[in-house]
Structure formats: C-alpha cells, structure tokens
Design an enzyme around this catalytic site. Structure first.
Site, mmCIF file in Angstrom:
data_model
loop_
_atom_site.group_PDB
_atom_site.id
_atom_site.type_symbol
_atom_site.label_atom_id
_atom_site.label_comp_id
_atom_site.label_asym_id
_atom_site.label_seq_id
_atom_site.Cartn_x
_atom_site.Cartn_y
_atom_site.Cartn_z
ATOM 1 N N ARG A 9 27.094 105.110 69.227
ATOM 2 C CA ARG A 9 26.104 104.505 68.338
ATOM 3 C C ARG A 9 25.573 103.198 68.888
ATOM 4 O O ARG A 9 24.422 102.834 68.664
ATOM 5 C CB ARG A 9 26.747 104.303 66.957
ATOM 6 N N TYR A 10 26.427 102.462 69.580
ATOM 7 C CA TYR A 10 26.044 101.164 70.140
ATOM 8 C C TYR A 10 26.004 101.285 71.665
ATOM 9 O O TYR A 10 26.848 101.951 72.266
ATOM 10 C CB TYR A 10 27.034 100.080 69.721
ATOM 11 N N ARG A 12 29.392 100.458 73.776
ATOM 12 C CA ARG A 12 30.702 100.985 73.414
ATOM 13 C C ARG A 12 30.564 102.326 72.709
ATOM 14 O O ARG A 12 29.506 102.662 72.173
ATOM 15 C CB ARG A 12 31.483 100.012 72.535
ATOM 16 N N CYS A 24 46.973 113.039 61.582
ATOM 17 C CA CYS A 24 47.580 111.767 61.191
ATOM 18 C C CYS A 24 49.005 112.047 60.712
ATOM 19 O O CYS A 24 49.296 113.140 60.233
ATOM 20 C CB CYS A 24 46.803 111.103 60.052
ATOM 21 N N CYS A 45 45.697 109.085 54.454
ATOM 22 C CA CYS A 45 45.362 108.046 53.479
ATOM 23 C C CYS A 45 44.274 108.585 52.556
ATOM 24 O O CYS A 45 43.241 109.068 53.018
ATOM 25 C CB CYS A 45 44.896 106.786 54.200
ATOM 26 N N CYS A 71 40.514 107.729 53.066
ATOM 27 C CA CYS A 71 39.985 107.904 54.424
ATOM 28 C C CYS A 71 38.507 108.306 54.412
ATOM 29 O O CYS A 71 38.086 109.168 53.629
ATOM 30 C CB CYS A 71 40.808 108.974 55.145
ATOM 31 N N ARG A 105 37.108 109.877 56.771
ATOM 32 C CA ARG A 105 36.960 111.115 57.543
ATOM 33 C C ARG A 105 37.756 112.252 56.900
ATOM 34 O O ARG A 105 38.323 113.099 57.587
ATOM 35 C CB ARG A 105 37.380 110.901 58.999
ATOM 36 N N ASP A 159 33.797 102.992 52.045
ATOM 37 C CA ASP A 159 32.632 103.837 52.282
ATOM 38 C C ASP A 159 32.442 104.847 51.153
ATOM 39 O O ASP A 159 33.411 105.309 50.543
ATOM 40 C CB ASP A 159 32.796 104.607 53.601
ATOM 41 N N ASP A 199 29.774 99.031 56.207
ATOM 42 C CA ASP A 199 29.291 99.842 57.322
ATOM 43 C C ASP A 199 28.087 100.643 56.837
ATOM 44 O O ASP A 199 28.207 101.469 55.921
ATOM 45 C CB ASP A 199 30.401 100.780 57.806
ATOM 46 N N LYS A 254 27.557 97.304 61.091
ATOM 47 C CA LYS A 254 28.289 96.556 60.073
ATOM 48 C C LYS A 254 27.447 95.396 59.568
ATOM 49 O O LYS A 254 27.061 94.515 60.337
ATOM 50 C CB LYS A 254 29.616 96.054 60.643
#
Length: 339
Positions: free
Chosen positions: A101-102, A105, A114, A118, A121, A123, A280, A317, A324
């Site tokens: 996206r950037y 990076r 995982c 969580c 999450c 995702r 999110d 985000d 961000k």
C-alpha cells in the site's frame, strides 16, 4: 500437569481450548456450548491457550481477558455495518498474502494461523474454513526482490511465530538477503497470549536478522504478567526493540484509569507504546467499537498527566489506501481564547 508442562510452549499449544463443551466446563457455565454460541463458533472459530485462559477472573462475565478470547453471540447478532475487509486489503495485494500500500514498505501475511483468535481481530475473514494455513512465501519473496522501492517488510499474519522455526529462519533470511530491504518488522501477539514461546533459540533466530523490530499487542494491564514481561525482556536483551499497538476496545481499555495503567505498565517492562488504534469496522467485532470522541477525550486527559514516553499515537486506519489518520486532541484550542 506439573510446572514444567505449564512452562512448555508445546504443551500449551497441544492443550489449547477449542471446543464449546470444553469451554463450558472450564467456565462452569452450562449454556455456553448451546444455541447462539454454536452459531458464533460455526462462523468464527476460537482457540485459547491455557496460559491466557488462566488470566480470566472466574465468575466475572465482564472480565476484559474473557472478552478478548471467549466467543460472544454479538459477533453474529450485533452489527453497526461492519464488513469483512474494512481496510480493503485485498485491493492492494499484488500477490496472495502480500499487501503493498505504501511505496517504501509492504506487509506480508505469512500465515492465517494464530495460537489464540482475538475476538476483535480485523482479519476474522481469514479464520473461515478453507483458508490456507500458510501463504506462498516464495512468491512474496520474489515480489519484494523485484520491487526496489521496498526498504521495509512487515511480517504479520495470523501470527508469523506460529511458523516452524526453520521456515521462519529461512524466510527472514531470504528477505534480508535482498539488497534494498533494510529493515524487517515482526507483528505478533505471542508475548501476550503464549509468552513461553519466546524461547532462547527463537530469539537467537530473530536476532540473526537484525535490524528487526518487534510489534506486539497488549490491550489490558492485566496482560502484563511476569511471564509476558520476561518474554519481552528476552527480545530487548537481544537488541530487538519491542513496541506495542493497542486497540481501543469497549469494556476492555476505554476508560482513563485502565488505559493509564496499561501505558505505565508497558513503560515498566521496556515496551514502547507505539499506536492506539481505533477499532476497525470489521464484521463480527462491532460490539467492541468505541466512539472516537470518547477515545479522544480519554487520550487528551492522559496526555496532560502522563510522561511522553508513555504516550502512543491514537489513530484510525482509513480504507482506500489513505493510511493511518491521527485522531488529534484539541488542547491548544481548548486552552486558547478563541471563541
């Protein structure tokens, strides 16, 4: 179960809590495996390490540790319009599992696995049946090698520390061998949910690939235990900086006193508070969302009374590649004579 078993991360992995019946027995709440909860588990599976489960206060339905790991009927019954991919990650994925996206990076989702899922999450869509445990790592290495603008690679997931040590070592080594890759970053919640996994051999592997930064996620001061502090200390002692990215979560850390204790606790164990994320708008986690005005008010109060070394950046985000966005406090305006 003896003390040696408890401290063995492999024993913790083998004995994760993964069935509604088992969860009901441990929580001493018979209805937990029935009815609406079964619908939650069908949609969003769960896995809890014995260590993390031991942090739950028995008999407290509002316990902040419980909220983060035990399935909740609201995951499928309550909605504020959350969507599966709130950050539109799939549109910035030139190869499966790699988000670019950037310009300088990229983020690699090295696995969908995982040790603990969580409940907040962003995702959760990757938990569903049929998702591959491991992404095509070779294709991602090739993409990074062919993209000279990338100087930093963030290895995330799932949790990359669930990968076999040999695979992790070779993958990080392949990335470090790319001339234009200057920095690696690991994103993992293992120090919080399975701190005994941060072993001397694992830290030795990570240390080989410095400069490497480590981001984790403590959300509650109750997660800062002697075990998690020791895990972070091992990383820091190896020259690996550890930062924290909390998520603002309703009923977990959305009040001044709790957040301040969390930030002070992180400073005490040499973990830098880096970001505080607005939760999110992900489907299945809407019940965790806090009004950002409340978050700004809380962080304004904390910023006035807390050392700058304890202060994370409070951000949201933004989808569509906008990144961000800081949720700034208004102390200058509040203190001025402007009317």
């Amino acid at each position: 179960m003896d003390d040696a078993d408890w401290k063995d991360w492999r024993w913790q992995v083998r004995n994760r809590i993964r069935s509604g019946r088992q969860l009901a027995e441990l929580l001493k709440e018979a209805p937990i495996a029935a009815g609406s909860l079964r619908a939650v588990i069908r949609t969003y599976p769960f896995s809890i390490t014995p260590y993390y489960f031991s942090l739950i206060r028995e008999g407290d339905p509002d316990d902040p540790i419980r909220f983060q790991c035990v399935p909740d009927p609201r995951e499928v019954s309550f909605s504020l319009g959350g969507v599966d991919d709130p950050l539109e990650e799939s549109r910035d994925m030139p190869v499966p599992g790699l988000i670019h996206r950037y310009a300088d990076r990229c983020l690699i989702m090295a696995t969908s696995k995982c040790m603990m899922y969580c409940r907040h999450c962003n995702r959760k869509r990757r938990w569903k049946a049929g998702a591959a445990d491991r992404a095509p790592l070779r294709a991602m290495i090739d993409y990074v090698a062919a993209t000279p603008g990338i100087r930093e690679v963030i290895v995330s997931g799932g949790d990359p520390l669930t990968l076999p040590e040999k695979v992790l070592d070779e993958f990080l080594g392949a990335l470090r061998a790319i001339p234009h890759v200057e920095v690696l970053r690991i994103g993992s919640r293992i120090p919080v949910v399975l701190p005994m996994r941060i072993t001397v051999p694992l830290v030795r592997i990570l240390r080989k690939h410095r400069p490497l930064w480590f981001n984790t996620q403590f959300n509650s001061p109750r997660e800062i235990t002697p075990e998690s502090a020791e895990a972070c200390e091992r990383l820091v002692d190896a020259g690996i900086p550890v930062s924290n990215q909390s998520v603002l979560l309703k009923g977990i850390n959305d009040d001044y006193e709790t957040m301040r204790r969390l930030l002070y606790g992180l400073q005490r164990i040499s973990v830098r508070p880096y970001y505080l994320f607005q939760c999110d708008p992900v489907r299945g986690a809407d019940h965790f969302r806090v009004d950002f005005w409340k978050g700004m008010e809380m962080m304004e109060r904390i910023s006035r009374q807390t050392s700058g070394l304890c202060l994370p950046r409070y951000v949201i985000d933004v989808p569509g590649g906008q990144g961000k966005m800081p949720l700034q406090t208004f102390s200058l305006l509040a203190d001025s004579d402007i009317s």
